[in-house]
Design a protein around this motif. Structure first.
Motif, PDB file in Angstrom:
ATOM      1  N   MET A   1       0.565  -1.026  -0.229  1.00 36.78           N
ATOM      2  CA  MET A   1      -0.305   0.110  -0.333  1.00 36.78           C
ATOM      3  C   MET A   1       0.920   1.307   0.552  1.00 36.78           C
ATOM      4  O   MET A   1       1.721   1.378   0.771  1.00 36.78           O
ATOM      5  N   ILE A   2       0.594   2.329  -0.895  1.00 36.50           N
ATOM      6  CA  ILE A   2       1.096   3.326  -1.102  1.00 36.50           C
ATOM      7  C   ILE A   2       0.274   4.603  -0.195  1.00 36.50           C
ATOM      8  O   ILE A   2      -0.735   4.485  -0.506  1.00 36.50           O
ATOM      9  N   THR A   3       0.878   5.631   0.462  1.00 36.00           N
ATOM     10  CA  THR A   3       0.400   6.199   1.097  1.00 36.00           C
ATOM     11  C   THR A   3       1.266   7.326   0.811  1.00 36.00           C
ATOM     12  O   THR A   3       2.330   7.824   0.906  1.00 36.00           O
ATOM     13  N   THR A   4      -0.007   8.093   0.932  1.00 38.01           N
ATOM     14  CA  THR A   4       0.389   9.540   0.559  1.00 38.01           C
ATOM     15  C   THR A   4       0.762  11.158   1.426  1.00 38.01           C
ATOM     16  O   THR A   4       0.255  11.014   2.859  1.00 38.01           O
ATOM     17  N   ALA A   5       1.429  11.715   1.283  1.00 36.52           N
ATOM     18  CA  ALA A   5       2.458  12.708   2.066  1.00 36.52           C
ATOM     19  C   ALA A   5       2.576  13.816   1.961  1.00 36.52           C
ATOM     20  O   ALA A   5       2.986  14.314   0.822  1.00 36.52           O
TER      21      ALA A   5
END
Length: 124
Positions: A1-5
């Motif tokens: 899973m890729i989390t945007t910051a």
């Protein structure tokens, strides 16, 4: 899973142009703290660029024991300055390698303020 910051990057600019390493080196080196431990001007932030050798406080003999330090850009009147500020014992009379008023140690009550200054980025 890729989390945007979302992050904020603050660049050091003068007249709308990003400051380069060359311009940063030309800022006069001057002590941020007066002998009574008060700031002599308004700090803008820290720059993670080491122009030359960082000279540690005189009671530090080995490089791996050097205390934390910051390269601070600060304003005196209408001019910018830079200072190398170390964590540790404050000594207003310290003179390192014959260069008084350049490297300094922040008063203990002030180090968190220095460490918490915003990180400023300069161009290559």
């Amino acid at each position: 899973m890729i989390t945007t910051a979302v992050v904020e990057v603050k660049a050091l600019t003068i007249s709308g142009k990003q400051v380069t390493q060359s311009v940063f080196k030309q800022l006069p080196e001057e002590r941020l703290y007066a002998p009574d431990g008060t700031m002599r001007g308004r700090p803008w932030g820290r720059v993670n660029f080491h122009p030359g050798r960082c000279t540690p406080p005189p009671d530090t003999t080995v490089w791996w024991a050097w205390p934390e330090h910051a390269h601070v850009v600060w304003q005196l009147g209408d001019e910018l300055r830079r200072a190398t500020v170390w964590a540790g014992k404050f000594d207003p009379d310290v003179s390192l390698e014959g260069r008084p008023w350049i490297s300094e140690t922040a008063p203990p009550s002030e180090w968190n303020l220095v460490a918490d200054l915003p990180q400023l980025f300069i161009a290559v």
